[in-house]
Motif scaffolding. Sequence first.
Motif, PDB file in Angstrom:
ATOM      1  N   LEU A   1       0.825  -1.208   0.000  1.00 52.26           N
ATOM      2  CA  LEU A   1       0.000   0.000   0.000  1.00 52.26           C
ATOM      3  C   LEU A   1       0.859   1.259   0.000  1.00 52.26           C
ATOM      4  O   LEU A   1       0.563   2.227  -0.706  1.00 52.26           O
ATOM      5  N   VAL A   2       1.911   1.259   0.779  1.00 52.85           N
ATOM      6  CA  VAL A   2       2.803   2.425   0.832  1.00 52.85           C
ATOM      7  C   VAL A   2       3.483   2.643  -0.518  1.00 52.85           C
ATOM      8  O   VAL A   2       3.543   3.766  -1.025  1.00 52.85           O
ATOM      9  N   VAL A   3       3.981   1.571  -1.116  1.00 57.13           N
ATOM     10  CA  VAL A   3       4.631   1.688  -2.421  1.00 57.13           C
ATOM     11  C   VAL A   3       3.649   2.192  -3.473  1.00 57.13           C
ATOM     12  O   VAL A   3       3.982   3.060  -4.289  1.00 57.13           O
ATOM     13  N   ALA A   4       2.427   1.683  -3.450  1.00 61.21           N
ATOM     14  CA  ALA A   4       1.415   2.126  -4.412  1.00 61.21           C
ATOM     15  C   ALA A   4       1.124   3.612  -4.249  1.00 61.21           C
ATOM     16  O   ALA A   4       0.992   4.345  -5.240  1.00 61.21           O
ATOM     17  N   GLN A   5       1.039   4.083  -3.005  1.00 67.77           N
ATOM     18  CA  GLN A   5       0.773   5.503  -2.760  1.00 67.77           C
ATOM     19  C   GLN A   5       1.931   6.370  -3.250  1.00 67.77           C
ATOM     20  O   GLN A   5       1.724   7.409  -3.864  1.00 67.77           O
ATOM     21  N   VAL A   6       3.158   5.936  -3.000  1.00 67.55           N
ATOM     22  CA  VAL A   6       4.332   6.695  -3.445  1.00 67.55           C
ATOM     23  C   VAL A   6       4.357   6.771  -4.971  1.00 67.55           C
ATOM     24  O   VAL A   6       4.588   7.838  -5.553  1.00 67.55           O
ATOM     25  N   LEU A   7       4.106   5.651  -5.630  1.00 69.11           N
ATOM     26  CA  LEU A   7       4.103   5.645  -7.096  1.00 69.11           C
ATOM     27  C   LEU A   7       2.980   6.501  -7.661  1.00 69.11           C
ATOM     28  O   LEU A   7       3.158   7.185  -8.668  1.00 69.11           O
ATOM     29  N   ARG A   8       1.819   6.478  -7.017  1.00 66.38           N
ATOM     30  CA  ARG A   8       0.694   7.300  -7.472  1.00 66.38           C
ATOM     31  C   ARG A   8       1.042   8.782  -7.382  1.00 66.38           C
ATOM     32  O   ARG A   8       0.781   9.556  -8.295  1.00 66.38           O
ATOM     33  N   ARG A   9       1.628   9.186  -6.264  1.00 69.27           N
ATOM     34  CA  ARG A   9       2.007  10.595  -6.110  1.00 69.27           C
ATOM     35  C   ARG A   9       3.076  10.994  -7.117  1.00 69.27           C
ATOM     36  O   ARG A   9       3.033  12.078  -7.687  1.00 69.27           O
ATOM     37  N   ARG A  10       4.033  10.113  -7.322  1.00 67.81           N
ATOM     38  CA  ARG A  10       5.104  10.409  -8.272  1.00 67.81           C
ATOM     39  C   ARG A  10       4.542  10.560  -9.681  1.00 67.81           C
ATOM     40  O   ARG A  10       4.934  11.457 -10.424  1.00 67.81           O
ATOM     41  N   ALA A  11       3.618   9.694 -10.053  1.00 61.49           N
ATOM     42  CA  ALA A  11       3.011   9.762 -11.386  1.00 61.49           C
ATOM     43  C   ALA A  11       2.177  11.022 -11.554  1.00 61.49           C
ATOM     44  O   ALA A  11       2.142  11.616 -12.626  1.00 61.49           O
ATOM     45  N   SER A  12       1.489  11.449 -10.491  1.00 59.44           N
ATOM     46  CA  SER A  12       0.643  12.634 -10.609  1.00 59.44           C
ATOM     47  C   SER A  12       1.459  13.915 -10.709  1.00 59.44           C
ATOM     48  O   SER A  12       0.970  14.932 -11.169  1.00 59.44           O
ATOM     49  N   ARG A  13       2.703  13.871 -10.286  1.00 62.16           N
ATOM     50  CA  ARG A  13       3.562  15.057 -10.373  1.00 62.16           C
ATOM     51  C   ARG A  13       4.215  15.208 -11.739  1.00 62.16           C
ATOM     52  O   ARG A  13       4.853  16.210 -12.012  1.00 62.16           O
ATOM     53  N   MET A  14       4.074  14.193 -12.598  1.00 61.50           N
ATOM     54  CA  MET A  14       4.704  14.245 -13.901  1.00 61.50           C
ATOM     55  C   MET A  14       3.644  14.230 -14.999  1.00 61.50           C
ATOM     56  O   MET A  14       3.537  13.289 -15.767  1.00 61.50           O
ATOM     57  N   PRO A  15       2.823  15.273 -15.077  1.00 59.86           N
ATOM     58  CA  PRO A  15       1.780  15.275 -16.090  1.00 59.86           C
ATOM     59  C   PRO A  15       2.341  15.520 -17.482  1.00 59.86           C
ATOM     60  O   PRO A  15       3.376  16.161 -17.647  1.00 59.86           O
ATOM     61  N   ASP A  16       1.643  15.010 -18.462  1.00 54.03           N
ATOM     62  CA  ASP A  16       1.980  15.277 -19.854  1.00 54.03           C
ATOM     63  C   ASP A  16       1.347  16.607 -20.215  1.00 54.03           C
ATOM     64  O   ASP A  16       0.146  16.713 -20.386  1.00 54.03           O
ATOM     65  N   ARG A  17       2.142  17.642 -20.316  1.00 53.25           N
ATOM     66  CA  ARG A  17       1.602  18.984 -20.524  1.00 53.25           C
ATOM     67  C   ARG A  17       0.959  19.178 -21.890  1.00 53.25           C
ATOM     68  O   ARG A  17       0.304  20.165 -22.135  1.00 53.25           O
TER      69      ARG A  17
END
Length: 91
Positions: free
Chosen positions: A17-33
């Motif tokens: 669960l912790v790893v999934a949350q970290v990956l989710r946050r990391r992915a949301s910070r890298m949007p395709d502009r």
Amino acid sequence: MTTIVALCIGVVGVVMLVVAQVLRRRASRMPDRGTPELAALHAEVRDTLDRAGWVASVKIYRRRTGAGLLEAYQAVDRIAHDETRGRGSTR
């Protein structure tokens, strides 16, 4: 023995669960502009900033992206600063 197995399964579950949350946050910070959806979201957030202020803008960002409160606030802040820089450089 059963208790140890159950404890190990629980620990593995929490780690996942912790790893999934970290990956989710990391992915949301890298949007395709370049995506139209993101451009529309930024336009909506800027418009709401002008009309209704920060609180409403953060609410819209959270509703559209599923982001947490801090994450949404930081995103709206980036959008607002990008808009401010853009206005300053074009005029």
